[in-house]
Write an enzyme that holds these catalytic residues in place. Structure first.
Site, mmCIF file in Angstrom:
data_model
loop_
_atom_site.group_PDB
_atom_site.id
_atom_site.type_symbol
_atom_site.label_atom_id
_atom_site.label_comp_id
_atom_site.label_asym_id
_atom_site.label_seq_id
_atom_site.Cartn_x
_atom_site.Cartn_y
_atom_site.Cartn_z
ATOM 1 N N GLU A 188 9.563 8.139 -17.128
ATOM 2 C CA GLU A 188 8.176 8.570 -17.332
ATOM 3 C C GLU A 188 7.675 8.170 -18.719
ATOM 4 O OE1 GLU A 188 7.581 12.781 -15.820
ATOM 5 O OE2 GLU A 188 9.711 12.453 -15.485
ATOM 6 N N SER A 197 15.035 21.139 -16.293
ATOM 7 C CA SER A 197 13.857 21.956 -16.552
ATOM 8 C C SER A 197 14.308 23.238 -17.242
ATOM 9 C CB SER A 197 13.159 22.283 -15.233
ATOM 10 O OG SER A 197 12.393 23.465 -15.364
ATOM 11 N N HIS A 229 0.835 -1.213 0.000
ATOM 12 C CA HIS A 229 0.000 0.000 0.000
ATOM 13 C C HIS A 229 0.865 1.257 0.000
ATOM 14 C CE1 HIS A 229 -3.355 -2.692 1.215
ATOM 15 N NE2 HIS A 229 -2.394 -3.278 1.915
ATOM 16 N N LYS A 259 16.008 21.288 -11.049
ATOM 17 C CA LYS A 259 15.306 20.050 -11.396
ATOM 18 C C LYS A 259 16.188 19.028 -12.083
ATOM 19 C CE LYS A 259 11.517 19.153 -10.975
ATOM 20 N NZ LYS A 259 10.313 19.570 -11.701
#
Ligand code: ARG
Length: 463
Positions: free
Chosen positions: A289, A276, A155, A282
């Site tokens: 992804e 970024s 979980h 970043k």
């Protein structure tokens, strides 16, 4: 000029003809189409349908077309309807009328299925090699992690300590099933369709068993009607690719979480990340992804193809032409995703200090309960005792390591001064007993077994 213009008074409507053309993508089947035709020409020669001279001329012509196409893939092009028409046109251009005899007793319906079966049997091993390379990268990470500990999650909440190596081998277990599923798809494609004709079979005495062996198939299809529209092997391939993509997506998701600031379990290599355009701090996990995103695309190819198949009446229907783009796209998606994931995994660095810190504390509660069980307390009761202790520690902002012996004994008389050694992440993993567990000895054996699997693939030419 199409292969079928004889029956028509007028040429096809350009828009309708354009719409039906598959040469833009089925040129990927060039080698397979020529291989199938070479074998078919031999079979026609052996059956006495072609004279020895015609057979020789056709075989030499096809061989020359194959050599030319391999040397210069750009010459596999033209105004043709599909790859089959292209090869036949080239053959007639080279050897004249004898070339027009090649298609005797054969239909494009069985030919296109044959080509795609040959293609998958040729290309699936490359995908399996990619899978094996990712397995090897995970095994290397497992090896490098040594005895390092990390929390496992259920979980997405801390569950129990495990070895970092055990975590990587969990993904290996899934990837090895993908390897097997790809093998199963290749097996399903392993049947010769030639001899099926357009649908009812061929009327020439073709030795299909010999032809199957000649093309490397272990069997011949069972029924010509089924063969003309059977694309179950395409479903199996798209399914294998989809499940593999689901696994890559889940691995990617783990690594996106574990390499983020909140966890910091692993550091992404600069080479595996992007920056970024606005926020200078970043370091984004774009490749991961994108792998996660592309899983949706592979699943779409599978569901799309099943939807195309479900309404088809028996026998060949042009809808089946849609199979190829689904296969090529799923193949390219899986291949690129496996390579990208392998590149990211192989460059990950472990922050063992962070993983070990996260693997200590209240997630040892099950081990504390097991301690009581080992001293005679029923598990349900032990669960309650430790639950109450956890509640108290949470309220006080402490964990098990801060408890004095008196405090332990307040919770239960059964606690002795050895409890502080039992309630550590290392003791927790050492307490596991089963071969599939995170017990360090079991993990060592599992890693060796994985290395053996990889070595066997390599020795067999499979990896
Ligand atoms: N391009 C077709 C396909 O991919 C080849 C088979 C054509 N057969 C036919 N009867 N039109 O399915």
């Amino acid at each position: 000029m199409t292969l079928w213009s004889g029956r028509f008074d007028t040429g096809p409507d350009p828009a309708a003809f354009e719409f039906g053309i598959s040469f833009g993508f089925d040129r990927a089947l060039f080698e397979d189409d020529v291989a199938g035709s070479l074998a078919w020409a031999e079979a026609l020669g052996a059956a006495g349908v072609l004279s020895p001279e015609e057979t020789r001329a056709i075989i030499e012509g096809l061989q020359a077309i194959l050599d030319e196409g391999r040397r210069d893939p750009s010459c596999v092009s033209g105004p043709d309807e599909d790859i089959h028409s292209f090869v036949e046109r080239k053959l007639v251009e080279r050897i004249g009328d004898a070339g027009r005899r090649l298609h005797t007793g054969r239909s494009r319906n069985e030919q296109v299925s044959l080509d795609l079966r040959l293609y998958l049997r040729r290309r699936i091993p490359a995908l399996q090699r990619d899978v094996a390379a990712l397995v090897a990268a995970c095994a290397d990470q497992a090896e490098r992690a040594g005895a390092a500990l990390m929390p496992s999650y259920t979980h997405l909440r801390r569950a129990q300590p495990v070895l970092v190596a055990h975590y990587f081998l969990a993904h290996v277990a899934a990837l090895r099933r993908d390897h097997g599923r790809l093998a199963a798809a290749a097996d399903e494609a392993d049947a010769l369709t030639l001899g099926s004709g357009a649908i009812a079979g061929t009327s020439y005495p073709i030795d299909t068993a010999l032809l199957a062996r000649r093309l490397g198939f272990s069997r011949v299809v069972r029924n010509s009607m089924d063969a003309s529209s059977d694309r179950d092997f395409v479903v199996s391939f798209l399914y294998a690719a989809s499940v593999a993509m689901v696994h890559l997506s889940r691995l990617a998701e783990d690594l996106i979480i574990f390499t983020g600031e909140e966890h910091g379990f692993f550091e992404l290599a600069d080479a595996s990340a992007t920056g970024s355009s606005m926020m200078p701090q970043k370091k984004n996990p774009d490749p991961l992804e994108l792998v996660r995103g592309k899983a949706g695309r592979a699943i779409g190819r599978l569901t799309g193809w099943l939807a195309t198949m479900k309404g088809l009446p028996s026998g060949y229907n042009k809808d089946l032409q849609e199979d190829k783009e689904a296969v090529f796209d799923a193949e390219a998606t899986l291949d690129a995703s496996l390579r990208a994931t392998q590149a990211v995994v192989s460059r990950l660095s472990l922050n063992a200090e962070r993983t070990e810190r996260a693997a200590s504390g209240l997630l040892l509660a099950t081990d504390v309960a097991d301690y009581l069980v080992a001293r005679g307390m029923p598990f349900r009761r032990a669960h309650e005792v430790v639950g109450a202790l956890v509640r108290r520690l949470l309220a006080e902002g402490r964990d098990f390591s801060a408890l004095t012996l008196e405090e332990w004994r307040e919770a239960s008389e059964l606690f002795g001064d050895d409890v502080s050694q039992a309630a550590t992440a290392l003791a927790s993993v050492q307490a596991r007993r089963t071969p599939q567990s995170t017990n360090p000895q079991a993990v060592r054996v599992a890693l060796e077994e994985c290395r053996g699997w990889l070595a066997a693939l390599e020795a067999g030419g499979g990896a």
